[in-house]
Scaffold this motif. Sequence first.
Motif, mmCIF file in Angstrom:
data_model
loop_
_atom_site.group_PDB
_atom_site.id
_atom_site.type_symbol
_atom_site.label_atom_id
_atom_site.label_comp_id
_atom_site.label_asym_id
_atom_site.label_seq_id
_atom_site.Cartn_x
_atom_site.Cartn_y
_atom_site.Cartn_z
ATOM 1 N N ALA A 34 0.819 -1.219 0.000
ATOM 2 C CA ALA A 34 0.000 0.000 0.000
ATOM 3 C C ALA A 34 0.848 1.262 0.000
ATOM 4 O O ALA A 34 0.360 2.342 -0.354
ATOM 5 C CB ALA A 34 -0.934 0.002 1.203
ATOM 6 N N ASN B 259 -0.806 -7.471 -7.711
ATOM 7 C CA ASN B 259 -2.150 -7.619 -8.261
ATOM 8 C C ASN B 259 -2.305 -6.734 -9.498
ATOM 9 O O ASN B 259 -2.149 -5.523 -9.417
ATOM 10 C CB ASN B 259 -3.175 -7.222 -7.200
ATOM 11 C CG ASN B 259 -4.593 -7.604 -7.599
ATOM 12 O OD1 ASN B 259 -4.912 -7.706 -8.778
ATOM 13 N ND2 ASN B 259 -5.454 -7.820 -6.608
ATOM 14 N N ALA C 228 -4.796 -5.695 -10.878
ATOM 15 C CA ALA C 228 -5.865 -4.718 -10.714
ATOM 16 C C ALA C 228 -5.332 -3.421 -10.121
ATOM 17 O O ALA C 228 -5.927 -2.351 -10.300
ATOM 18 C CB ALA C 228 -6.967 -5.288 -9.815
ATOM 19 N N ASN C 229 -4.182 -3.503 -9.437
ATOM 20 C CA ASN C 229 -3.626 -2.342 -8.756
ATOM 21 C C ASN C 229 -2.374 -1.774 -9.424
ATOM 22 O O ASN C 229 -2.036 -0.606 -9.208
ATOM 23 C CB ASN C 229 -3.294 -2.700 -7.306
ATOM 24 C CG ASN C 229 -4.509 -3.149 -6.532
ATOM 25 O OD1 ASN C 229 -5.610 -2.647 -6.760
ATOM 26 N ND2 ASN C 229 -4.336 -4.102 -5.629
ATOM 27 N N PHE C 230 -1.671 -2.610 -10.202
ATOM 28 C CA PHE C 230 -0.446 -2.169 -10.857
ATOM 29 C C PHE C 230 -0.505 -2.505 -12.345
ATOM 30 O O PHE C 230 -0.985 -3.560 -12.732
ATOM 31 C CB PHE C 230 0.782 -2.834 -10.236
ATOM 32 C CG PHE C 230 1.165 -2.277 -8.894
ATOM 33 C CD1 PHE C 230 2.141 -1.291 -8.778
ATOM 34 C CD2 PHE C 230 0.540 -2.728 -7.740
ATOM 35 C CE1 PHE C 230 2.487 -0.780 -7.544
ATOM 36 C CE2 PHE C 230 0.877 -2.219 -6.497
ATOM 37 C CZ PHE C 230 1.854 -1.230 -6.404
ATOM 38 N N SER D 281 1.325 2.024 -9.888
ATOM 39 C CA SER D 281 -0.001 1.964 -9.278
ATOM 40 C C SER D 281 -0.832 3.124 -9.809
ATOM 41 O O SER D 281 -0.300 4.075 -10.378
ATOM 42 C CB SER D 281 0.115 2.076 -7.752
ATOM 43 O OG SER D 281 0.555 3.380 -7.387
ATOM 44 N N GLU E 217 -2.349 5.321 -8.051
ATOM 45 C CA GLU E 217 -2.066 6.509 -7.244
ATOM 46 C C GLU E 217 -0.794 7.221 -7.689
ATOM 47 O O GLU E 217 -0.588 8.404 -7.389
ATOM 48 C CB GLU E 217 -1.944 6.130 -5.763
ATOM 49 C CG GLU E 217 -3.236 5.672 -5.113
ATOM 50 C CD GLU E 217 -3.532 4.211 -5.396
ATOM 51 O OE1 GLU E 217 -2.716 3.559 -6.087
ATOM 52 O OE2 GLU E 217 -4.578 3.716 -4.931
ATOM 53 N N TRP F 97 -7.839 -0.517 -17.707
ATOM 54 C CA TRP F 97 -7.347 -0.667 -16.338
ATOM 55 C C TRP F 97 -7.749 0.523 -15.476
ATOM 56 O O TRP F 97 -8.179 0.349 -14.327
ATOM 57 C CB TRP F 97 -5.815 -0.819 -16.381
ATOM 58 C CG TRP F 97 -5.151 -0.879 -15.039
ATOM 59 C CD1 TRP F 97 -5.227 -1.876 -14.115
ATOM 60 C CD2 TRP F 97 -4.294 0.124 -14.465
ATOM 61 N NE1 TRP F 97 -4.460 -1.582 -13.018
ATOM 62 C CE2 TRP F 97 -3.878 -0.355 -13.205
ATOM 63 C CE3 TRP F 97 -3.822 1.356 -14.904
ATOM 64 C CZ2 TRP F 97 -3.028 0.371 -12.380
ATOM 65 C CZ3 TRP F 97 -2.970 2.071 -14.092
ATOM 66 C CH2 TRP F 97 -2.584 1.577 -12.841
#
Length: 250
Positions: A157, A193, A195-197, A207, A209, A247
Amino acid sequence: MRILIIEDEKPAANLLIKQIKQYFPEAEIFGNLDSISKSIAWFQQNQDPDLIFCDVQLADGISFEIFEKVKLSTPIIFTTAFDQYAIKAFQVNAIDYILKPIDTKDLARAVDKYQENQIRSTIELDVLKGLLNPSKTSFKSRFLVRYGEKIQSIPIADISYFSSEEKVTFLQTKEGKKYVLESTLEQTESHVNPANFFRINRKYLCSMEAIDGIFSYSNSRLKVTLKNCADPDILISREKVTDFKNWLDQ
């Protein structure tokens, strides 16, 4: 990694080997095979390679005959001085078609496609394994890094993006701290994952963010800026733009 070269011109083969080693320095390179007959014999006696670079016109004919007689799933990058064979090339496992003399940008594009296909296949396989054995598949929740003599564990995170520079992989935190990882960027990607990267190109795995800005660029590409990143030329190829947008929109 095992790479096979099929090319009937020795100077062209030597130059190609030199160019390939810039992208795959640890690869085991086989060949140079200069004919259809030698190539068929090689496939009958050896394990299939991971990647093939193949000239279209060989000493004894057109190289497509090889792949009509030898059934392979190995990706092929065709090289030729002529452009009339492009459609046929993509009917026999081709991932790219490069015109001679080979330009470094064209070769880089072909390598990008190969690596993207490998990454996509790995992710799809991991997803399938997760569906079949959900209890056995998991992504990393933390990454172990070294900072001098100190060993530190970074929560996923807290990670902004991963990058590759001069064959070294780095982890960048949201606070702007940078650490060296022992794994390659490809290995790192398989541990996070999807979905996140997202692997935006050969150098960056980021990511959501981490994205500071997205801009239209020439040839239907996108240009991205990342937080705490001084690189001004982070580009997303035309082939990856749709996947990138999907994505972001998931």
